[in-house]
Design an enzyme around this catalytic site. Structure first.
Site, PDB file in Angstrom:
ATOM      1  N   HIS A 161      72.906 -22.014  59.020  1.00  0.00           N
ATOM      2  CA  HIS A 161      73.251 -21.387  57.547  1.00  0.00           C
ATOM      3  C   HIS A 161      73.387 -22.610  56.555  1.00  0.00           C
ATOM      4  O   HIS A 161      74.787 -22.996  56.114  1.00  0.00           O
ATOM      5  CB  HIS A 161      74.524 -20.664  57.637  1.00  0.00           C
ATOM      6  CG  HIS A 161      74.401 -19.825  56.485  1.00  0.00           C
ATOM      7  ND1 HIS A 161      73.576 -19.734  55.481  1.00  0.00           N
ATOM      8  CD2 HIS A 161      75.570 -18.687  56.111  1.00  0.00           C
ATOM      9  CE1 HIS A 161      74.142 -18.922  54.563  1.00  0.00           C
ATOM     10  NE2 HIS A 161      75.120 -18.343  54.655  1.00  0.00           N
ATOM     11  N   GLN A 166      75.190 -22.398  52.772  1.00  0.00           N
ATOM     12  CA  GLN A 166      76.439 -22.504  52.987  1.00  0.00           C
ATOM     13  C   GLN A 166      77.172 -23.522  53.062  1.00  0.00           C
ATOM     14  O   GLN A 166      78.005 -23.814  52.386  1.00  0.00           O
ATOM     15  CB  GLN A 166      76.874 -21.511  53.983  1.00  0.00           C
ATOM     16  CG  GLN A 166      78.381 -21.150  54.151  1.00  0.00           C
ATOM     17  CD  GLN A 166      79.026 -20.322  53.014  1.00  0.00           C
ATOM     18  OE1 GLN A 166      78.474 -19.526  52.597  1.00  0.00           O
ATOM     19  NE2 GLN A 166      80.055 -20.897  52.585  1.00  0.00           N
ATOM     20  N   CYS A 176      83.160 -18.786  55.158  1.00  0.00           N
ATOM     21  CA  CYS A 176      81.869 -18.386  54.482  1.00  0.00           C
ATOM     22  C   CYS A 176      82.091 -17.327  53.908  1.00  0.00           C
ATOM     23  O   CYS A 176      81.158 -17.033  52.722  1.00  0.00           O
ATOM     24  CB  CYS A 176      80.798 -18.574  55.394  1.00  0.00           C
ATOM     25  SG  CYS A 176      81.227 -17.546  56.936  1.00  0.00           S
TER      26      CYS A 176
HETATM   27  N1  NVA Z   1      78.132 -15.829  61.098  1.00  0.00           N
HETATM   28  C1  NVA Z   1      78.250 -14.796  59.847  1.00  0.00           C
HETATM   29  C2  NVA Z   1      77.961 -15.296  58.708  1.00  0.00           C
HETATM   30  C3  NVA Z   1      77.842 -14.809  57.614  1.00  0.00           C
HETATM   31  C4  NVA Z   1      77.667 -15.285  56.431  1.00  0.00           C
HETATM   32  C5  NVA Z   1      76.982 -14.106  60.364  1.00  0.00           C
HETATM   33  O1  NVA Z   1      75.813 -14.475  60.771  1.00  0.00           O
HETATM   34  O2  NVA Z   1      77.085 -12.842  60.172  1.00  0.00           O
HETATM   35  N1   CP Z   2      78.468 -16.550  53.109  1.00  0.00           N
HETATM   36  C1   CP Z   2      77.454 -15.789  53.094  1.00  0.00           C
HETATM   37  O1   CP Z   2      76.300 -16.163  53.401  1.00  0.00           O
HETATM   38  O2   CP Z   2      77.574 -14.393  52.282  1.00  0.00           O
HETATM   39  P1   CP Z   2      76.486 -13.357  52.403  1.00  0.00           P
HETATM   40  O3   CP Z   2      76.478 -12.816  53.694  1.00  0.00           O
HETATM   41  O4   CP Z   2      77.198 -12.211  51.413  1.00  0.00           O
HETATM   42  O5   CP Z   2      75.447 -13.708  51.806  1.00  0.00           O
END
Ligand code: NVA
Ligand code: CP
Length: 318
Positions: free
Chosen positions: A143, A146, A276
């Site tokens: 990610h 982020q 996040c």
């Molecule tokens: N680890 C989480 C991050 C969400 C922004 C997911 O992948 O659901």
């Molecule tokens: N932190 C983040 O990526 O949030 P969303 O899943 O809301 O995009």
């Protein structure tokens, strides 16, 4: 050189943003300096239409609040146009190949693609078959967008990056992976604290160590006290990421890593709490910490906008 001494040089050209592994320390600095500049301009109500009439296709195979809004709002503020494409609606979700989808998007004058999906290899395929920048809006592995916002937030609090320590409590999944890569590249010590069996892939730990700047340390441990000692930023993420089944064994293993007031007391006195989001209060973090004075989560969420604008500008400009 340090981040504070770095002068933007326009060094990023013709790149995708698939993972921070592909970015040098200077390139990450370039994005962060650009984000700081764009944030200043926005606060000063100074127009910054750098991507006029450019179109960003935003493909989502998973839910999103922050990522969707930051890219959608961000491209508009830069003078461009977003097109939101849920895989529940487009043919990609019914099995149309990625390589066909990307070539169609290009023929329709799309200038960049942001995609949130499961497999990192799907992003790589998009990048391979297209000629336009592909931006990772989250996969199971990474990610990066982020983490750019997170680094900006840490910088805003401490006025520097080198030598600070960020501790992440949670499993070795997308957030841990990107935090290791991003923090190490800007000279921050990063510690991933996860129970055995949930620790990050050693290949990614190795990649983070190889890319480390200014002798930054990358540590993986299940020792909570060792992890929290000296932390300037304490970070956590949900026990169950999107696409993962609830599992009581994992929940029990993760619970001792919960970021609560007692945990925050063991960090440096001026440490900040980051997440996040979305967060599950009572699981990986308590409501007290989320709402407490050390919580920088909404500044962090806002910084998604500024960081994502910088990424779009640097990757999509002519
Ligand atoms: N680890 C989480 C991050 C969400 C922004 C997911 O992948 O659901
Ligand atoms: N932190 C983040 O990526 O949030 P969303 O899943 O809301 O995009």
């Amino acid at each position: 050189m340090t981040f504070n001494e770095y002068k933007p040089s326009g060094r990023i050209k013709n790149k995708h943003m698939l993972t921070l592994m592909d970015y040098s320390t200077e390139e990450i600095w370039e994005i962060l300096k650009c984000a700081i500049d764009l944030k200043k301009k926005q606060y000063a109500k100074e127009p910054h239409p750098y991507l006029i009439r450019k179109t960003l296709a935003m493909i989502f195979a998973k839910s999103s609040t922050r990522t969707r809004i930051s890219f959608e709002q961000g491209i508009r503020q830069l003078g461009g146009v977003p097109i939101f494409l849920s895989t529940a609606d487009i043919q990609l979700g019914r099995g149309e190949p990625i390589r066909d989808t990307v070539r169609v998007l290009e023929r329709m004058n799309i200038d960049g693609i942001m995609i949130r999906t499961f497999k990192q290899s799907d992003l790589e395929e998009l990048a391979r078959w297209g000629h336009i920048p592909v931006i990772n809006g989250l996969t199971d592995d990474f990610h990066p967008c982020q983490v750019l916002a997170d680094l900006l937030t840490v910088y805003e609090k401490f006025g520097r990056l080198e030598g600070l320590k960020l501790t992440f409590f949670g499993e070795g999944f997308n957030m841990a992976n990107s935090l290791m890569l991003g923090c190490a590249k800007v000279g921050m010590n990063v510690c991933i604290c996860a129970p055995k069996g949930f620790q990050p892939d050693p290949k990614i730990v190795e990649a983070a160590r190889r890319g480390a700047f200014a002798e930054a340390q990358v540590t993986v441990t299940d020792d909570i006290d060792e992890a929290i000692a000296g932390a300037d930023a304490v970070y956590t993420d949900v026990f169950f990421s999107m696409g993962q089944e609830k599992d009581p064994v994992k929940e029990a293993a993760m619970m001792p890593m919960q970021v609560n007031a007692a945990m925050m007391k063991k960090a440096n006195p001026d440490a900040i709490f980051l997440h996040c989001l979305p967060a599950h209060r009572g699981e990986e973090v308590t409501d007290e910490v989320m709402e407490g004075p050390q919580s920088w989560i909404f500044q962090e969420a806002e910084n998604r906008l500024h960081a994502q604008k910088a990424v779009m500008y640097l990757l999509m400009k002519d």
